[in-house]
Design a protein around this motif. Structure first.
Motif, PDB file in Angstrom:
ATOM      1  N   GLY B   3       0.964  -1.318   0.221  1.00 25.53           N
ATOM      2  CA  GLY B   3       0.015   0.035   0.157  1.00 25.53           C
ATOM      3  C   GLY B   3       0.791   1.331  -0.057  1.00 25.53           C
ATOM      4  O   GLY B   3       1.973   1.209  -0.237  1.00 25.53           O
ATOM      5  N   VAL B   4       0.194   2.322   0.294  1.00 23.01           N
ATOM      6  CA  VAL B   4       1.066   3.818   0.451  1.00 23.01           C
ATOM      7  C   VAL B   4       1.956   3.359   1.785  1.00 23.01           C
ATOM      8  O   VAL B   4       1.230   3.355   2.862  1.00 23.01           O
ATOM      9  CB  VAL B   4      -0.120   4.747   0.267  1.00 23.01           C
ATOM     10  CG1 VAL B   4       0.742   6.128   0.527  1.00 23.01           C
ATOM     11  CG2 VAL B   4      -0.857   4.725  -0.887  1.00 23.01           C
ATOM     12  N   SER B   5       2.971   3.893   1.802  1.00 21.63           N
ATOM     13  CA  SER B   5       3.707   4.078   2.756  1.00 21.63           C
ATOM     14  C   SER B   5       4.385   5.743   2.980  1.00 21.63           C
ATOM     15  O   SER B   5       4.529   6.563   2.133  1.00 21.63           O
ATOM     16  CB  SER B   5       5.183   3.287   2.795  1.00 21.63           C
ATOM     17  OG  SER B   5       5.906   3.554   1.635  1.00 21.63           O
ATOM     18  N   GLN B   6       4.465   5.732   4.264  1.00 20.19           N
ATOM     19  CA  GLN B   6       4.911   7.043   4.654  1.00 20.19           C
ATOM     20  C   GLN B   6       5.933   7.102   5.706  1.00 20.19           C
ATOM     21  O   GLN B   6       5.982   6.358   6.714  1.00 20.19           O
ATOM     22  CB  GLN B   6       3.487   8.162   5.320  1.00 20.19           C
ATOM     23  CG  GLN B   6       2.642   8.416   4.118  1.00 20.19           C
ATOM     24  CD  GLN B   6       1.537   9.254   4.777  1.00 20.19           C
ATOM     25  OE1 GLN B   6       0.543   9.144   4.698  1.00 20.19           O
ATOM     26  NE2 GLN B   6       1.872  10.668   5.165  1.00 20.19           N
ATOM     27  N   SER B   7       6.897   7.960   5.827  1.00 21.39           N
ATOM     28  CA  SER B   7       7.888   7.991   6.874  1.00 21.39           C
ATOM     29  C   SER B   7       8.417   9.504   7.120  1.00 21.39           C
ATOM     30  O   SER B   7       8.162  10.410   6.262  1.00 21.39           O
ATOM     31  CB  SER B   7       9.187   7.200   6.579  1.00 21.39           C
ATOM     32  OG  SER B   7       9.652   7.840   5.063  1.00 21.39           O
ATOM     33  N   ASP B  18      12.980  22.957   9.977  1.00 25.71           N
ATOM     34  CA  ASP B  18      12.302  22.643   8.623  1.00 25.71           C
ATOM     35  C   ASP B  18      12.285  21.060   9.100  1.00 25.71           C
ATOM     36  O   ASP B  18      13.158  20.313   9.605  1.00 25.71           O
ATOM     37  CB  ASP B  18      13.285  22.744   7.715  1.00 25.71           C
ATOM     38  CG  ASP B  18      13.697  24.196   7.227  1.00 25.71           C
ATOM     39  OD1 ASP B  18      14.368  24.410   6.359  1.00 25.71           O
ATOM     40  OD2 ASP B  18      12.970  24.975   7.874  1.00 25.71           O
ATOM     41  N   VAL B  19      11.155  20.340   8.275  1.00 23.12           N
ATOM     42  CA  VAL B  19      10.889  19.069   8.257  1.00 23.12           C
ATOM     43  C   VAL B  19      10.419  18.598   7.000  1.00 23.12           C
ATOM     44  O   VAL B  19      10.004  19.240   6.074  1.00 23.12           O
ATOM     45  CB  VAL B  19       9.590  18.554   9.156  1.00 23.12           C
ATOM     46  CG1 VAL B  19      10.175  18.963  10.825  1.00 23.12           C
ATOM     47  CG2 VAL B  19       8.619  19.464   8.965  1.00 23.12           C
ATOM     48  N   GLU B  20      10.807  17.249   6.726  1.00 23.53           N
ATOM     49  CA  GLU B  20      10.407  16.620   5.461  1.00 23.53           C
ATOM     50  C   GLU B  20       9.812  15.387   5.721  1.00 23.53           C
ATOM     51  O   GLU B  20      10.338  14.628   6.364  1.00 23.53           O
ATOM     52  CB  GLU B  20      11.982  16.334   4.705  1.00 23.53           C
ATOM     53  CG  GLU B  20      11.731  16.335   3.398  1.00 23.53           C
ATOM     54  CD  GLU B  20      13.330  16.290   2.617  1.00 23.53           C
ATOM     55  OE1 GLU B  20      13.678  17.363   2.098  1.00 23.53           O
ATOM     56  OE2 GLU B  20      13.690  15.117   2.228  1.00 23.53           O
ATOM     57  N   LEU B  21       8.575  15.233   5.132  1.00 22.74           N
ATOM     58  CA  LEU B  21       7.875  14.111   5.077  1.00 22.74           C
ATOM     59  C   LEU B  21       7.896  13.331   3.905  1.00 22.74           C
ATOM     60  O   LEU B  21       7.694  14.013   2.582  1.00 22.74           O
ATOM     61  CB  LEU B  21       6.365  14.538   5.410  1.00 22.74           C
ATOM     62  CG  LEU B  21       6.261  15.496   6.681  1.00 22.74           C
ATOM     63  CD1 LEU B  21       4.994  15.820   7.078  1.00 22.74           C
ATOM     64  CD2 LEU B  21       6.906  14.965   7.818  1.00 22.74           C
ATOM     65  N   ARG B  22       7.830  12.095   3.821  1.00 20.79           N
ATOM     66  CA  ARG B  22       8.061  11.510   2.506  1.00 20.79           C
ATOM     67  C   ARG B  22       6.962  10.427   2.517  1.00 20.79           C
ATOM     68  O   ARG B  22       6.284   9.801   3.201  1.00 20.79           O
ATOM     69  CB  ARG B  22       9.306  10.614   2.776  1.00 20.79           C
ATOM     70  CG  ARG B  22       9.300   9.517   1.612  1.00 20.79           C
ATOM     71  CD  ARG B  22      10.842   8.705   1.726  1.00 20.79           C
ATOM     72  NE  ARG B  22      10.656   7.530   0.625  1.00 20.79           N
ATOM     73  CZ  ARG B  22      11.686   7.328  -0.152  1.00 20.79           C
ATOM     74  NH1 ARG B  22      12.596   8.478  -0.393  1.00 20.79           N
ATOM     75  NH2 ARG B  22      11.615   6.559  -1.057  1.00 20.79           N
ATOM     76  N   CYS B  23       6.367  10.242   1.077  1.00 17.98           N
ATOM     77  CA  CYS B  23       5.470   9.339   0.723  1.00 17.98           C
ATOM     78  C   CYS B  23       5.817   8.454  -0.654  1.00 17.98           C
ATOM     79  O   CYS B  23       6.016   9.069  -1.497  1.00 17.98           O
ATOM     80  CB  CYS B  23       4.000  10.347   0.436  1.00 17.98           C
ATOM     81  SG  CYS B  23       2.821   9.043  -0.372  1.00 17.98           S
ATOM     82  N   TYR B  90      -0.272  14.081   8.547  1.00 16.49           N
ATOM     83  CA  TYR B  90      -0.211  14.399   7.447  1.00 16.49           C
ATOM     84  C   TYR B  90      -0.138  13.205   6.732  1.00 16.49           C
ATOM     85  O   TYR B  90       0.422  12.355   6.793  1.00 16.49           O
ATOM     86  CB  TYR B  90       1.334  15.042   7.126  1.00 16.49           C
ATOM     87  CG  TYR B  90       1.386  16.696   7.535  1.00 16.49           C
ATOM     88  CD1 TYR B  90       1.775  16.807   8.960  1.00 16.49           C
ATOM     89  CD2 TYR B  90       1.002  17.571   6.788  1.00 16.49           C
ATOM     90  CE1 TYR B  90       1.621  18.224   9.391  1.00 16.49           C
ATOM     91  CE2 TYR B  90       0.860  19.152   7.215  1.00 16.49           C
ATOM     92  CZ  TYR B  90       1.247  19.271   8.540  1.00 16.49           C
ATOM     93  OH  TYR B  90       1.198  20.695   8.965  1.00 16.49           O
ATOM     94  N   LEU B  91      -1.460  13.154   5.936  1.00 15.73           N
ATOM     95  CA  LEU B  91      -1.721  12.057   5.255  1.00 15.73           C
ATOM     96  C   LEU B  91      -1.322  12.252   3.736  1.00 15.73           C
ATOM     97  O   LEU B  91      -1.746  13.198   2.845  1.00 15.73           O
ATOM     98  CB  LEU B  91      -3.106  11.797   5.521  1.00 15.73           C
ATOM     99  CG  LEU B  91      -3.653  11.233   6.802  1.00 15.73           C
ATOM    100  CD1 LEU B  91      -5.117  11.289   7.121  1.00 15.73           C
ATOM    101  CD2 LEU B  91      -3.254   9.843   6.915  1.00 15.73           C
ATOM    102  N   CYS B  92      -0.975  10.940   3.131  1.00 18.19           N
ATOM    103  CA  CYS B  92      -0.793  10.952   1.710  1.00 18.19           C
ATOM    104  C   CYS B  92      -1.642  10.047   1.024  1.00 18.19           C
ATOM    105  O   CYS B  92      -1.907   9.093   1.836  1.00 18.19           O
ATOM    106  CB  CYS B  92       0.806  10.639   1.453  1.00 18.19           C
ATOM    107  SG  CYS B  92       1.197  10.231  -0.274  1.00 18.19           S
ATOM    108  N   PRO B 106      -0.417   5.551   6.219  1.00 13.69           N
ATOM    109  CA  PRO B 106      -0.861   5.655   7.571  1.00 13.69           C
ATOM    110  C   PRO B 106      -0.686   7.035   8.326  1.00 13.69           C
ATOM    111  O   PRO B 106      -1.188   7.260   9.619  1.00 13.69           O
ATOM    112  CB  PRO B 106       0.191   4.552   8.166  1.00 13.69           C
ATOM    113  CG  PRO B 106       1.365   4.582   7.166  1.00 13.69           C
ATOM    114  CD  PRO B 106       0.694   4.585   5.911  1.00 13.69           C
ATOM    115  N   GLY B 107       0.064   7.812   7.591  1.00 12.42           N
ATOM    116  CA  GLY B 107       0.037   9.154   7.849  1.00 12.42           C
ATOM    117  C   GLY B 107       1.584   9.568   8.651  1.00 12.42           C
ATOM    118  O   GLY B 107       2.305   8.717   9.201  1.00 12.42           O
TER     119      GLY B 107
END
Lengths: 110, 113
Positions: B3-7, B18-23, B90-92, B106-107
């Motif tokens: 499925g979709v993964s996030q980290s 600063d922050v960086e979110l990945r999808c 934060y959801l992708c 999962p966000g």
């Protein structure tokens, strides 16, 4: 253009029915319904693309009234697993993003 | 496939960082969306990518927010000079094409101290 959902919350006993409404002030292309359980990601239930079309998912069905720009989600003979927050997401012509309502929290008790 | 993964799943940061979110979307899905969900609130659209088209950035709340997507794969959401009001999940989500059902990851729960 966030759609308006009602009611905000509903408490049911197992086996009871409920209706959740989603209204838009703007002409709709489609309506999506999602359910989110606490601490989890939203899960897709169904999309309605045409006026008056009804779709179903288990004992959960929905209708889309194009004239009224409104969709209704019907929870029939509710089960404990139906508990969660239900969101409608609306799409408008030419616009691929969803605008989500504030959600309706459904609690089903034994 | 998967499925979709996030980290990361959780990120705690100090105000001003600063922050960086990945999808990582589902393979083959051309559409990718970012949403923000504050505690007890609904889903707030942030940005939408569709293939190689210009992204729809109309939901980004300020110029501190930006997002990129490499082709039809990974996307990163960057928040510069974080503020406490940025705290949220934060959801992708990805879909085969626009107008289709969206599959959510999962966000990432972001907490700004």
């Amino acid at each position: 253009q966030q759609p308006v959902q009602s009611p905000q919350a509903v408490i049911l006993r197992e086996g009871e029915d409920a209706v959740i409404n989603c209204s838009s002030s703007k002409a709709l292309y489609s309506v999506h319904w999602y359910r989110q359980k606490h601490g989890e990601a939203p899960v897709f239930l169904m999309i309605l693309l045409k006026g008056g079309e009804q779709k179903g998912h288990d004992k959960i069905s929905a209708s889309f009234n194009e004239k009224k720009q409104q969709s209704s989600l019907y929870l029939t003979a509710s089960q404990l697993s139906y508990s969660g927050t239900y969101f409608c997401g609306t799409e408008y012509y030419g616009d691929y993003k969803l605008s989500f309502g504030a959600g309706t929290t459904v609690t089903v008790r034994a | 496939g998967a499925g979709v993964s996030q980290s990361p799943s959780n990120k705690v940061t100090e105000k001003g960082k600063d922050v960086e979110l990945r999808c990582d979307p589902i393979s083959g899905h051309t559409a990718l969306y970012w949403y923000r969900q504050r505690l007890g609130q609904g889903l707030e659209f942030l940005i939408y990518f569709q293939g190689n088209s210009a992204p729809d950035k109309s939901g980004l709340p300020s110029d501190r927010f930006s997002a990129e997507r490499t082709g039809e794969s990974v996307s990163t959401l960057t928040i510069q000079r974080t503020q406490q009001e940025d705290s949220a999940v934060y959801l992708c989500a990805s879909s085969l094409i626009g107008y289709n059902e969206q599959f959510f990851g999962p966000g990432t729960r972001l907490t700004v101290l």
